[in-house]
Design an enzyme around this catalytic site. Structure first.
Site, mmCIF file in Angstrom:
data_model
loop_
_atom_site.group_PDB
_atom_site.id
_atom_site.type_symbol
_atom_site.label_atom_id
_atom_site.label_comp_id
_atom_site.label_asym_id
_atom_site.label_seq_id
_atom_site.Cartn_x
_atom_site.Cartn_y
_atom_site.Cartn_z
ATOM 1 N N ASP A 34 0.622 -1.141 -0.241
ATOM 2 C CA ASP A 34 -0.436 -0.243 -0.094
ATOM 3 C C ASP A 34 0.876 1.195 -0.416
ATOM 4 O OD1 ASP A 34 0.628 -0.637 2.631
ATOM 5 O OD2 ASP A 34 -0.841 0.044 3.725
ATOM 6 N N GLU A 36 3.319 1.942 2.132
ATOM 7 C CA GLU A 36 3.675 2.947 3.293
ATOM 8 C C GLU A 36 5.476 2.235 3.319
ATOM 9 O OE1 GLU A 36 2.573 0.368 6.696
ATOM 10 O OE2 GLU A 36 -0.033 1.557 6.111
ATOM 11 N N HIS A 127 16.669 28.534 -0.299
ATOM 12 C CA HIS A 127 14.976 29.592 -1.880
ATOM 13 C C HIS A 127 15.247 30.800 -0.586
ATOM 14 C CE1 HIS A 127 12.922 30.603 -4.377
ATOM 15 N NE2 HIS A 127 11.969 31.218 -3.231
ATOM 16 N N LYS A 191 10.571 41.232 -13.479
ATOM 17 C CA LYS A 191 9.766 40.192 -13.884
ATOM 18 C C LYS A 191 8.403 40.361 -13.025
ATOM 19 C CE LYS A 191 9.660 36.259 -11.008
ATOM 20 N NZ LYS A 191 10.456 35.429 -10.667
ATOM 21 N N SER A 222 10.331 25.503 -13.464
ATOM 22 C CA SER A 222 9.389 25.250 -15.326
ATOM 23 C C SER A 222 10.937 25.855 -15.930
ATOM 24 C CB SER A 222 8.238 25.873 -14.547
ATOM 25 O OG SER A 222 8.120 26.958 -15.301
ATOM 26 N N GLY A 224 11.034 29.290 -16.977
ATOM 27 C CA GLY A 224 10.078 30.276 -17.526
ATOM 28 C C GLY A 224 11.060 30.843 -17.519
ATOM 29 N N THR A 225 11.278 31.856 -15.730
ATOM 30 C CA THR A 225 12.148 32.542 -15.244
ATOM 31 C C THR A 225 13.271 33.167 -15.690
ATOM 32 O OG1 THR A 225 10.610 32.919 -13.677
ATOM 33 C CG2 THR A 225 12.513 33.592 -13.478
#
Length: 309
Positions: A34, A36, A127, A191, A222, A224-225
């Site tokens: 399952d 776990e 971050h 931005k 992604s 994109g920036t």
């Protein structure tokens, strides 16, 4: 000491253990039917200084739960000290409330790691710096900048005029530190987000004309920036654009975005194991020596801060 690896990035763990001249201890981390998670440490850890290496990258929830269960297993095995080594700390982008009734998930994850039984944390390029304060246990935050600076010096044999670029206002301090150490110029991308997950680079603050631009960021998701930022830099007269990031998340259409971009090269560390065939436009730099050195210094109670000099 003992070094144990989770399943998120075994190759990196092996390289770290090799650098630290310590064999990688064996542990059985499996799934029940399952899904776990079950963890069994195959070696005696009683009284040992244990370093558990696990990036909480994709699949983030599975890797995080595996980390927590492994910490509990080590705690119940009477390890003297447990250091959670997270080359990539997931959920770090959820470091504050962005609206009403939204979570601060980075704090929740910090609480989970502490409650599970970790005595300290070793990570890299968080971050947001304030995440260090989310933990009630010691945390050492390493920086990939020294690895990148050495690589940039090596790759810039022609001594081109450099400009380090922050892809947004939040990363100015990071880009400024690179520019200062290499006596280069600094530029910032203004931005503007049109929709969640979609960004357009509108303005370039600073002079980039006739310069080799290097965009530095803590992570690329992604893509994109950074791809939009590269277009804006070339439109403002840059001769070429390169990207450097500490954590290559590369989710969704990131590979297509980067492959089809104007970036000459995208460089990142191996804090996150690539789940794809690495294209020619991408390059990885190993952080094994950085983490290996930090682990040996923690074990010997030596200074970590001197690694940043």
């Amino acid at each position: 000491m003992k070094i144990i690896s989770g399943n998120s990035n075994i190759e990196l763990s092996k390289e770290i253990a090799k650098y630290a001249n310590t064999p990688l201890s064996t542990a059985n981390m499996t799934r029940f039917s399952d899904k776990e998670i079950f963890v069994e440490i195959d070696e005696n850890v009683r009284g040992e200084d244990v370093f558990l290496i696990q990036s909480t990258s994709f699949p983030a929830n599975d890797n995080l739960m595996e980390l927590l269960v492994a910490i509990d297993a080590l705690k119940r095995g009477s390890a003297a000290r447990i250091t959670a080594v997270l080359p990539y700390f997931g959920y770090a982008r959820q470091d504050r409330k962005t609206g009403p009734r939204t979570p601060i998930s980075a704090k929740l994850v910090a609480n989970l790691i502490t409650t599970a039984g970790a005595n300290r944390v070793l990570t890299m390029d968080l971050h947001a710096g304030q995440i260090q304060g989310f933990f009630d246990i010691p945390l050492d935050n390493l920086y990939a900048s020294r690895l990148f600076i050495n690589d940039i010096k090596k790759e810039n044999a022609k001594n081109d005029k450099l400009a380090f670029v922050s892809p947004d206002v939040g990363g100015v301090l990071r880009a400024r530190s690179f520019a200062k150490k290499l006596n280069a110029d600094l530029a910032i991308i203004d931005k503007r987000r049109d929709a969640p997950g979609v960004s357009n680079a509108m303005n370039v603050i600073g002079t980039v004309k006739d310069k080799k631009c290097i965009i530095v960021d803590d992570l690329v998701d992604s893509g994109g920036t950074i791809c939009n930022a590269a277009i804006a830099l070339l439109d403002n007269g840059a001769t070429s654009v390169y990207g450097y990031c500490s954590h290559g998340v590369y989710s969704g259409k990131a590979l297509d975005n980067i492959n089809n971009s104007v970036l000459k090269e995208m460089v990142c560390t191996d804090s996150i194991k690539p789940t794809f065939e690495v294209p020619e436009c991408m390059r990885y730099i190993s952080v094994a020596p950085l983490f290996g050195e930090a682990i040996m210094r923690i074990n010997s109670e030596s200074s970590i801060s001197s690694l940043f000099d």
